[in-house]
Design an enzyme around this catalytic site. Structure first.
Site, PDB file in Angstrom:
ATOM      1  N   TYR A  73     -43.532 -60.418  60.851  1.00 20.86           N
ATOM      2  CA  TYR A  73     -42.350 -61.264  61.084  1.00 20.86           C
ATOM      3  C   TYR A  73     -41.758 -61.725  59.759  1.00 20.86           C
ATOM      4  O   TYR A  73     -40.539 -61.760  59.591  1.00 20.86           O
ATOM      5  CB  TYR A  73     -42.762 -62.474  61.929  1.00 20.86           C
ATOM      6  N   PHE A 126     -10.936 -54.198  58.683  1.00 20.76           N
ATOM      7  CA  PHE A 126     -11.415 -53.481  59.861  1.00 20.76           C
ATOM      8  C   PHE A 126     -11.384 -54.460  61.050  1.00 20.76           C
ATOM      9  O   PHE A 126     -11.461 -55.674  60.854  1.00 20.76           O
ATOM     10  CB  PHE A 126     -12.828 -52.939  59.619  1.00 20.76           C
ATOM     11  N   ASP A 127     -11.287 -53.945  62.290  1.00 21.29           N
ATOM     12  CA  ASP A 127     -11.124 -54.802  63.489  1.00 21.29           C
ATOM     13  C   ASP A 127     -12.141 -55.940  63.578  1.00 21.29           C
ATOM     14  O   ASP A 127     -11.776 -57.076  63.852  1.00 21.29           O
ATOM     15  CB  ASP A 127     -11.291 -54.042  64.811  1.00 21.29           C
ATOM     16  N   ASP A 217     -16.431 -54.764  51.475  1.00 23.67           N
ATOM     17  CA  ASP A 217     -16.803 -54.276  52.794  1.00 23.67           C
ATOM     18  C   ASP A 217     -17.080 -52.792  52.572  1.00 23.67           C
ATOM     19  O   ASP A 217     -16.173 -51.967  52.608  1.00 23.67           O
ATOM     20  CB  ASP A 217     -15.664 -54.513  53.785  1.00 23.67           C
ATOM     21  N   ALA A 219     -19.051 -50.152  53.943  1.00 26.20           N
ATOM     22  CA  ALA A 219     -19.727 -49.262  54.891  1.00 26.20           C
ATOM     23  C   ALA A 219     -19.777 -47.828  54.343  1.00 26.20           C
ATOM     24  O   ALA A 219     -20.745 -47.115  54.535  1.00 26.20           O
ATOM     25  CB  ALA A 219     -19.010 -49.287  56.233  1.00 26.20           C
ATOM     26  N   LYS A 260     -23.192 -46.245  58.465  1.00 21.26           N
ATOM     27  CA  LYS A 260     -22.387 -45.178  57.863  1.00 21.26           C
ATOM     28  C   LYS A 260     -23.155 -44.626  56.651  1.00 21.26           C
ATOM     29  O   LYS A 260     -24.033 -43.808  56.803  1.00 21.26           O
ATOM     30  CB  LYS A 260     -21.006 -45.722  57.455  1.00 21.26           C
ATOM     31  N   HIS A 452      -8.776 -51.457  74.554  1.00 21.90           N
ATOM     32  CA  HIS A 452      -8.996 -50.009  74.435  1.00 21.90           C
ATOM     33  C   HIS A 452     -10.374 -49.590  74.935  1.00 21.90           C
ATOM     34  O   HIS A 452     -10.572 -48.461  75.338  1.00 21.90           O
ATOM     35  CB  HIS A 452      -8.787 -49.546  72.991  1.00 21.90           C
TER      36      HIS A 452
HETATM   37  N1  F0G Z   1     -16.398 -52.587  58.218  1.00 20.51           N
HETATM   38  C1  F0G Z   1     -15.916 -51.338  58.321  1.00 20.51           C
HETATM   39  C2  F0G Z   1     -15.038 -50.792  57.240  1.00 20.51           C
HETATM   40  C3  F0G Z   1     -16.220 -50.552  59.456  1.00 20.51           C
HETATM   41  O1  F0G Z   1     -15.721 -49.322  59.550  1.00 20.51           O
HETATM   42  C4  F0G Z   1     -17.044 -51.106  60.463  1.00 20.51           C
HETATM   43  C5  F0G Z   1     -17.384 -50.329  61.663  1.00 20.51           C
HETATM   44  C6  F0G Z   1     -17.533 -52.413  60.305  1.00 20.51           C
HETATM   45  C7  F0G Z   1     -17.184 -53.125  59.164  1.00 20.51           C
HETATM   46  C8  F0G Z   1     -18.405 -53.076  61.330  1.00 20.51           C
HETATM   47  O2  F0G Z   1     -19.666 -52.529  61.297  1.00 20.51           O
HETATM   48  O3  F0G Z   1     -19.938 -51.451  63.546  1.00 20.51           O
HETATM   49  O4  F0G Z   1     -21.899 -51.911  62.053  1.00 20.51           O
HETATM   50  O5  F0G Z   1     -20.743 -53.769  63.164  1.00 20.51           O
HETATM   51  N2  F0G Z   1     -16.786 -49.254  62.018  1.00 20.51           N
HETATM   52  C9  F0G Z   1     -17.101 -48.402  63.159  1.00 20.51           C
HETATM   53  C10 F0G Z   1     -16.052 -47.330  63.314  1.00 20.51           C
HETATM   54  C11 F0G Z   1     -17.387 -49.128  64.423  1.00 20.51           C
HETATM   55  O6  F0G Z   1     -16.096 -46.606  64.324  1.00 20.51           O
HETATM   56  O7  F0G Z   1     -15.202 -47.160  62.429  1.00 20.51           O
HETATM   57  P1  F0G Z   1     -20.608 -52.405  62.588  1.00 20.51           P
END
Ligand code: F0G
Length: 460
Positions: A73, A126-127, A217, A219, A260, A452
């Site tokens: 843990y 990103f969303d 950010d 990824a 990623k 979506h």
């Molecule tokens: N930042 C970027 C640039 C991303 O592309 C994503 C996720 C996230 C943050 C969030 O990360 O999914 O691990 O919580 N992108 C995926 C996509 C979902 O399909 O482009 P996560």
């Protein structure tokens, strides 16, 4: 021998069968899914290009590393192994694991929002990043270069910040109201487009002048480093890891969806340069949200797989093949006249459905129409990134019109072969040749948020 696209730098040791369906079956399957590809079962998809997130294949070394995972843990050996790798790559002092990218956003982003009326500025949020900025009570401002919207025109770094927009936003909102600058590398929403080192350096200069923190950010930071090496003057002889280190030197913190460029199916990272106060805040909040600070929502074995995956993703041969696969698909489509975001980015080919199906108005979702047509044609699943994803104006309830109507063909890492991508290209080209037959969609059920994912549709 010089090849245009490098062959796979790996052999296949284990295979996962995938099912080929008939067109008659797919017509029924898509209808049952309410014409929303998110509602298809993966077993009914032949080639799945929905996302590159958590969908890649792990290596033998990663699977082997999982066997030595330490599930303690607190203070596990797996944590310390991963911490060592993250510190080695970033040069940062502090590391906290989280379960995925949005976990990092949830823990970290609110810490810099110290009063009302604050903003985060990004090249493009990103969303989920935007959602966490707003949940933290701040607002998101995007400052990407205009070239990003000029789909057919070549620009080596379409993910760059527009420096004038950035300076204007800081001046207008007041530097004391900027919570942080988020550098998204590569820039997912712009088409996986890279950001140049010169641009990052300039952003850093502006941030320093105004006393604002920079958060990466990242990824897909390794893919970004590859583009820098390939396209930016002065980086041709540098190792990818050193390019990555220079990138991290321009920021104060690093948030990563490790699904990623971590080459794992689940995982995330918060790394902080030298700010002990901020680290202590994140360490406090990670406990209720994610887990104790030495596991943060990850299994010990998954931290070990990530420690290995992070290093594998910095291997130049791996990266060249990875990006070449995306380029291979992009070139095939472009050669056939299919409009795409050009040049292609690191993780996907973005098809421009505004020019593909100009007869379908934005509120009948042209990119959904193209996406559904390629599923029917060949069992390929892609994803709409356009007006459907954008949603409605919260006040007027009108459907918002997206500046771009895109279908993203996202390539998972080390998963598919060039032959699979040939099938994808043939399907898209076939649909393009019959584009006049494409019809728009209307809602059958429209979900009130993030529509979506769960809405259902009727073809018009
Ligand atoms: N930042 C970027 C640039 C991303 O592309 C994503 C996720 C996230 C943050 C969030 O990360 O999914 O691990 O919580 N992108 C995926 C996509 C979902 O399909 O482009 P996560």
């Amino acid at each position: 021998m010089k090849r245009k696209y490098v062959a796979e730098p790996y052999r296949i040791k284990m295979v996962e069968p995938i099912r080929v369906t008939t067109k008659a079956e797919r017509i029924k399957l898509l209808k049952n899914a309410g014409y929303n590809p998110f509602s298809l079962r993966s077993e009914d998809v032949y080639i799945d290009l929905l996302t590159d997130s958590g969908t890649g294949a792990m290596s033998q070394d990663q699977w082997a590393a999982m066997m030595i995972g330490d599930e303690a843990y607190a203070g596990s050996k797996s944590f310390y192994r991963l911490e060592g790798v993250v510190k080695n790559i970033t040069g940062y002092e502090y590391f906290i694991p989280v379960h995925q990218g949005r976990g990092a956003e949830k823990v970290f982003l609110p810490q810099l929002v110290t009063h009302e009326g604050m903003y985060y500025i990004s090249n493009l949020h990103f969303d989920t990043t935007r959602a966490h900025v707003e949940l933290a009570g701040a607002r998101a401002i995007d400052c990407v270069v205009e070239d990003c919207y000029d789909i057919d025109h070549y620009h080596a770094f379409k993910g760059n910040f527009c420096i004038e927009k950035l300076e204007k936003a800081i001046a207008e909102k007041g530097k004391e109201n900027i919570a942080g600058i988020i550098m998204t590398i590569t820039n997912n929403s712009a088409g996986g487009q890279p950001v140049s080192m010169a641009n990052m350096r300039k952003v850093k200069e502006i941030a320093d002048k105004n006393g604002i923190m920079i958060i990466i950010d990242g990824a897909r930071y390794a893919e970004n480093a590859f583009f820098v090496k390939e396209r930016e003057e002065g980086y041709q002889d540098m190792d990818i890891i050193d390019i990555a280190r220079e990138t991290f030197s321009y920021a104060d913190a690093f948030l990563m969806s490790a699904k990623k460029d971590g080459l794992v199916n689940m995982g995330g990272i918060i790394a902080i340069k030298n700010n002990e106060h901020l680290y202590n805040l994140c360490r406090t909040f990670v406990v209720p949200y994610e887990g104790f600070p030495t596991y943060g929502g990850m299994n010990g074995r998954d931290m070990d797989a990530l420690a290995v995956g992070l290093m594998e993703a910095l291997d130049e041969n791996y990266l060249r093949h990875r990006i070449d696969q995306v380029r291979f698909l992009g070139d095939k489509l472009r050669d056939a006249g299919v409009p795409i975001q050009y040049p292609v980015g690191g993780h996907a080919v973005f098809v421009d459905c505004k020019s593909f199906a100009p007869h379908i108005p934005y509120d009948q979702f042209p990119a959904l129409s193209v996406t559904n047509a390629i599923y029917l044609e060949a069992g390929v699943r892609a994803v709409e990134i356009g007006s459907l994803l954008l949603g409605r104006d919260p006040d007027t309830k009108k459907n918002l019109e997206s500046r771009m109507e895109l279908m993203r063909l996202t390539i998972p890492r080390r998963l598919y072969t060039y032959d699979h991508l040939d099938v994808v290209a043939e399907a898209v080209i076939h649909v393009y040749e019959h584009r006049n037959e494409l019809k728009g969609y209307e809602f059958q059920y429209e979900s009130p948020i993030l529509r979506h994912f769960t809405s259902t549709f009727k073809p018009l």
